[in-house]
Design an enzyme around this catalytic site. Structure first.
Site, mmCIF file in Angstrom:
data_model
loop_
_atom_site.group_PDB
_atom_site.id
_atom_site.type_symbol
_atom_site.label_atom_id
_atom_site.label_comp_id
_atom_site.label_asym_id
_atom_site.label_seq_id
_atom_site.Cartn_x
_atom_site.Cartn_y
_atom_site.Cartn_z
ATOM 1 C CG HIS A 103 -0.320 -0.168 2.526
ATOM 2 N ND1 HIS A 103 0.479 0.809 3.078
ATOM 3 C CD2 HIS A 103 -0.331 -1.199 3.427
ATOM 4 C CE1 HIS A 103 0.919 0.415 4.263
ATOM 5 N NE2 HIS A 103 0.465 -0.814 4.505
ATOM 6 C CE LYS A 148 3.360 1.282 10.110
ATOM 7 N NZ LYS A 148 3.587 -0.124 10.333
ATOM 8 C CG HIS A 200 0.035 -4.623 13.952
ATOM 9 N ND1 HIS A 200 1.339 -4.869 14.323
ATOM 10 C CD2 HIS A 200 0.050 -4.466 12.610
ATOM 11 C CE1 HIS A 200 2.098 -4.878 13.252
ATOM 12 N NE2 HIS A 200 1.353 -4.637 12.204
ATOM 13 C CB CYS A 240 5.167 -7.060 15.305
ATOM 14 S SG CYS A 240 4.338 -5.515 15.575
ATOM 15 C CB CYS A 265 2.450 -8.612 18.001
ATOM 16 S SG CYS A 265 1.580 -7.938 16.569
ATOM 17 C CB CYS A 314 0.297 -5.313 18.939
ATOM 18 S SG CYS A 314 1.501 -4.503 17.872
ATOM 19 C CG HIS A 335 4.286 -1.745 1.951
ATOM 20 N ND1 HIS A 335 2.941 -1.983 2.028
ATOM 21 C CD2 HIS A 335 4.836 -2.350 3.020
ATOM 22 C CE1 HIS A 335 2.699 -2.721 3.112
ATOM 23 N NE2 HIS A 335 3.833 -2.952 3.726
ATOM 24 C CE LYS A 388 -4.845 -7.486 4.914
ATOM 25 N NZ LYS A 388 -4.535 -8.754 5.563
HETATM 26 O O1 ME8 Z 1 8.234 -5.266 8.610
HETATM 27 N N1 ME8 Z 1 4.271 4.724 6.758
HETATM 28 O O2 ME8 Z 1 7.474 -5.934 6.543
HETATM 29 P P1 ME8 Z 1 6.164 -5.030 6.340
HETATM 30 C C1 ME8 Z 1 5.539 4.596 6.357
HETATM 31 N N2 ME8 Z 1 8.954 -8.067 6.629
HETATM 32 N N3 ME8 Z 1 6.100 3.417 6.001
HETATM 33 C C2 ME8 Z 1 5.338 2.331 6.068
HETATM 34 C C3 ME8 Z 1 3.994 2.379 6.489
HETATM 35 C C4 ME8 Z 1 3.466 3.665 6.841
HETATM 36 N N4 ME8 Z 1 2.209 3.834 7.229
HETATM 37 N N5 ME8 Z 1 3.485 1.131 6.444
HETATM 38 C C5 ME8 Z 1 4.480 0.320 6.009
HETATM 39 C C6 ME8 Z 1 8.262 -6.005 7.638
HETATM 40 N N6 ME8 Z 1 5.595 1.025 5.782
HETATM 41 C C7 ME8 Z 1 9.335 -7.056 7.543
HETATM 42 C C8 ME8 Z 1 10.632 -6.391 7.130
HETATM 43 S S1 ME8 Z 1 13.242 -6.466 6.524
HETATM 44 C C9 ME8 Z 1 14.525 -7.496 6.812
HETATM 45 C C10 ME8 Z 1 11.818 -7.302 7.077
HETATM 46 C C11 ME8 Z 1 6.883 0.507 5.263
HETATM 47 O O3 ME8 Z 1 5.504 -5.574 5.129
HETATM 48 C C12 ME8 Z 1 8.038 0.856 6.182
HETATM 49 O O4 ME8 Z 1 9.220 0.820 5.427
HETATM 50 O O5 ME8 Z 1 5.404 -4.942 7.593
HETATM 51 C C13 ME8 Z 1 8.031 -0.296 7.150
HETATM 52 O O6 ME8 Z 1 9.261 -0.413 7.824
HETATM 53 C C14 ME8 Z 1 7.753 -1.464 6.217
HETATM 54 O O7 ME8 Z 1 6.822 -0.911 5.249
HETATM 55 C C15 ME8 Z 1 7.162 -2.676 6.920
HETATM 56 O O8 ME8 Z 1 6.772 -3.609 5.966
#
Ligand code: ME8
Length: 499
Positions: free
Chosen positions: A18, A300, A150, A129, A126, A147, A21, A303
């Site tokens: 979204h 934040k 979340h 997370c 969680c 959490c 990301h 989802k």
């Molecule tokens: O944490 N504002 O994956 P994830 C800004 N798989 N950035 C955001 C955001 C928001 N509202 N929402 C998501 C994971 N992000 C692990 C990572 S790495 C070795 C493993 C971005 O799918 C931001 O970069 O939950 C956040 O750190 C990341 O998506 C989390 O993605």
């Protein structure tokens, strides 16, 4: 000229990406493209984090196998990134076998070095997370632990597991956070340092019993366990650049690695990741670039909060990747959360892309066609714009080298506003031969477009094609001045949104 390696987090493919990301990924892409533009050899990597309970459950819920789910979703991620013109050099999936080999190697090495031991664990978890929360870290709702990110109930877990001796790295971590400028902005290093000073650094569980979490990489020294998904995921930054398999590539890029992450995963990328690297005798990353959140109505975007903004809706509204990328990068903020509203997005798009950049490109295109039959020639640009142009090139470079994309874009917009004012003042449409003015404006547009290119490659390329120039390193010596422009088309780059 040097090498430059930049990574995004690898995202959980339990749902499509979204706007949050996209925020991270477009930023990393913009920095990657900037480095290619100035002549660096860039390796830019993104990907998907495919193991663990979260994915296992998501697949169960859909009635399909995790393999099916992650295969489908990895393609979906690639599709979204192509919509946004993300120029990654490699898309890593943690189910790739070269990645699994690195994870197993790391587990074995740490085990042999006495840094992994077996013991029982009990705590609140969680699943969203994929993380344990200790008292003081979680929030309580109706007396139950929730959490803090979340806002979902935590699950109680009690089991035999393998621990990584993170506690052995406490002094090392304090020293790194105090004395090495890896974490950027610095305030995030202070945050983690404060936490370690207050709570100490405790050993972490890095395995799960297979009977509960079977969807993961098998622990090489105990087939009843799978590797904890975060331990698995972090190693992607090594496996993706050839660690163990192609050490030349690894040595070429690793010293220049820049990890881009959101602040939600700061702990894992400092305390945990730096310690793993130390344990593996791998140098720490050059930079950890941390940004704040996009928020919506104070929460934040995510989802779980149910306030997701879909990438395809943004693309529809702002024409193509350029509108969306520009807005995200214009608002990009490492330190502060940004509240997302359609009004704010529309106003940036309309006033900066449509009214300032688009309008200038259109006006100059029309005038060159009309007054000069499409060809503008010149030797040097009018000093009224020459100075601001040189100054902007300087500010832009400085800002981009400090990862301040928003400042860089603001500087370009200031220059373009001056160029619009210059037209209004000089009134080239009234002149017999406005060559000097129009040539000056074309040069200004050219350099502005080149500077905009990393953020809005699609629109920048379109402009360059229509006005007849190439996107090249703006800092090369001697400068590649262009004496003649053959304008092919007076473009309407951005259609204004009616508000
Ligand atoms: O944490 N504002 O994956 P994830 C800004 N798989 N950035 C955001 C955001 C928001 N509202 N929402 C998501 C994971 N992000 C692990 C990572 S790495 C070795 C493993 C971005 O799918 C931001 O970069 O939950 C956040 O750190 C990341 O998506 C989390 O993605």
């Amino acid at each position: 000229m040097g090498s430059f390696y930049i990574t995004t987090p690898i995202y959980y493919p339990n749902a499509p990406p979204h706007i949050g990301h996209a925020y991270t990924t477009v930023f990393a892409d913009t920095i990657a493209r900037y480095h290619r533009l100035i002549g660096d050899e860039v390796f830019f990597m993104t990907g998907t984090d495919e193991h663990g309970l979260k994915l296992q459950r998501a697949a169960e819920k859909m009635g399909i196998s995790p393999e099916e789910l992650v295969d489908k979703m990895a393609e979906k991620y690639k599709w979204y990134w192509s919509l946004l013109d993300i120029s990654y050099d490699h898309f890593i999936r943690t189910t790739h076998d070269y990645h699994e080999r690195v994870v197993k190697y790391a587990m074995n090495k740490l085990y042999q070095d006495g840094l992994i031991y077996k013991a029982s664990y009990a705590g609140w978890y969680c699943v969203s997370c994929e993380k344990f929360y200790s008292p003081g870290e979680y929030i309580e709702v109706d007396g139950k632990p929730y959490c803090p990110i979340h806002r979902k109930p935590l699950e109680w877990l009690e089991e035999e597991t393998y621990y990584f001796k993170l506690s052995e790295f406490e002094d090392f971590m304090k020293d790194v956070l105090r004395n090495r400028r890896i974490v950027y902005p610095e305030s995030y290093a202070q945050e983690i340092l404060g936490k370690i000073e207050k709570d100490g650094l405790h050993d972490v569980s890095i395995a799960r019993p297979k009977e509960r979490v079977w969807w993961g990489i098998e622990v090489p020294f105990d087939p009843d366990y799978t590797v904890y998904v975060w331990f698995d995921a972090l190693l992607n930054y090594l496996s993706g650049i050839g660690y163990l398999e192609d050490m030349d590539k690894f040595h070429k890029y690793w010293p220049e690695v820049h990890h881009v992450i959101g602040k939600d995963i700061l702990w894992f990328h400092t305390a945990v990741w730096f310690s793993i690297l130390k344990a593996l005798d791998v140098p720490l990353p050059k930079k950890l670039l941390v940004h704040a959140f996009l928020i919506n109505r104070g929460l934040k975007i995510g989802k779980s909060a149910g306030n997701v903004i879909a990438i395809e809706d943004l693309i529809d509204r702002y024409q193509d990747s350029s509108g969306v990328r520009y807005i995200l990068m214009r608002l990009f903020n490492m330190a502060k959360d940004i509240e997302v509203t359609t009004e704010l997005f529309d106003s940036i798009y309309n006033s900066e892309l449509a009214d300032t950049y688009g309008n200038l490109v259109r006006r100059v295109g029309v005038l060159v066609k009309k007054k000069l039959e499409g060809t503008a020639e010149g030797e040097e640009i009018d000093e009224e714009l020459e100075k601001p142009l040189r100054e902007t090139l300087r500010i832009y470079r400085e800002a981009m080298d400090e990862y301040d994309v928003s400042k860089a874009l603001t500087a370009i917009m200031d220059l373009l506003r001056r160029a619009n004012a210059y037209i209004n003042e000089k009134r080239p449409w009234e002149k017999q031969d406005p060559s000097k003015e129009l040539y000056t404006l074309l040069e200004t547009i050219k350099y502005s477009t080149i500077m905009l290119y990393p953020a809005i490659p699609r629109a920048a390329q379109k402009t360059a094609d229509a006005l007849g120039y190439k996107i090249t390193n703006p800092y090369q010596e001697p400068p590649s001045t262009q004496k003649k422009y053959e304008v092919k088309q007076a473009l309407i780059l951005f259609k204004k949104i009616k508000v």
